[in-house]
Design an enzyme around this catalytic site. Structure first.
Site: not given
Ligand SMILES: C[S@@+](CC[C@H](N)C(=O)[O-])C[C@H]1O[C@@H](n2cnc3c(N)ncnc32)[C@H](O)[C@@H]1O
Length: 240
Positions: A94, A143, A69
């Site tokens: 994360e 994001d 994930e």
């Molecule tokens: C909008 S949040 C959604 C979190 C979760 N999946 C949810 O649906 O509640 C997007 C998440 O992706 C993480 N993220 C962004 N770019 C990433 C990357 N390159 N590798 C891993 N995680 C990443 C961010 O830190 C953030 O916590």
């Protein structure tokens, strides 16, 4: 990047790609800080200095399948999947430390032993995985970067789709979700254009609703509460 170019595990930090998200939020409560100091080092994945590795080797009894994930946020979905699939090994990526602390609290509370974590950019991890090692991948509500000038910061790009095609097993499933219509359109474009992936939706109900084995996430709850509708996209990695 093609697989013939220099491997990212061998690249210097100056060549590393840029991560645009947040790494820190509100100060952590003492209990969560303890988990970051004690439990995180036990579960954390360290990338090899060079070469690639099989994520199944991260577990004392190598699982038949390893699922990934990316961007698990508070870890609700990852912890729920790990609890319902104890025979599967899970990797969660994360970089946001508060999200990581929240997952660690769930791991401890629920006694989950089948999760390993990477607290950095998932793309660096994927570049260090052996070919065809992932049985399922979840990228839920990445994001959206809605401003046009920020669109290249989006995680789902042709390069990420190539990395997914390389690391996913034949017939493995990729699950994506978003509440941003423009991002949904662009995700579909990248995935449908790629020869390795087949979109599994046959009618609108297939992408308008989660399947019963797809637990909700915090971001999704906020989107629905704000009146935004979400798309739930499932793809199959075609056999090589
Ligand atoms: C909008 S949040 C959604 C979190 C979760 N999946 C949810 O649906 O509640 C997007 C998440 O992706 C993480 N993220 C962004 N770019 C990433 C990357 N390159 N590798 C891993 N995680 C990443 C961010 O830190 C953030 O916590």
């Amino acid at each position: 990047m093609t697989r013939n170019e220099q491997h990212p595990c061998d690249a210097s930090p100056a060549q590393a790609r840029t991560f645009y998200g947040r790494r820190h939020g509100r100060p952590l409560r003492p209990g969560r800080r303890d988990l970051i100091e004690t439990l995180l080092p036990q579960l954390s994945i360290t990338l090899p200095d060079q070469g690639v590795f099989d994520p199944a080797t991260l577990f004392p009894d190598p699982p038949a399948e390893t699922w990934l994930e990316i961007g698990f946020g508070g870890g609700e979905h990852l912890a729920a999947q790990a609890g319902s699939h104890p025979e599967t090994g899970f990797i969660g990526c994360e970089p946001f430390i508060n999200g990581m602390a929240s997952l660690l609290a769930k791991i401890k509370k629920e006694g989950l032993t089948n999760i390993r974590v990477f607290s950095d950019d998932a793309r660096s991890l994927m570049d260090c995985l052996v070919e065809a090692c992932l049985g399922r991948v979840f990228i839920l509500f990445p994001d959206p970067w809605p401003k046009k000038r920020h669109a290249k910061r989006r995680l789902i790009s042709p390069r990420t789709v190539d990395a997914l095609a390389h690391t996913m097993k034949d017939n493995a499933e990729l699950r994506l979700a978003s509440d941003d219509p423009e991002y949904i359109r662009s995700m579909l474009e990248h995935l449908r254009r790629h020869e390795a992936f087949q979109w599994l939706a046959e009618r609108p109900a297939h992408w308008r609703q989660r399947t019963p084995d797809w637990p909700a996430t915090r971001y999704e709850a906020k989107a629905l509460q704000a009146g935004r509708s979400c798309a739930y996209l499932r793809f199959r990695r075609r056999p090589r």
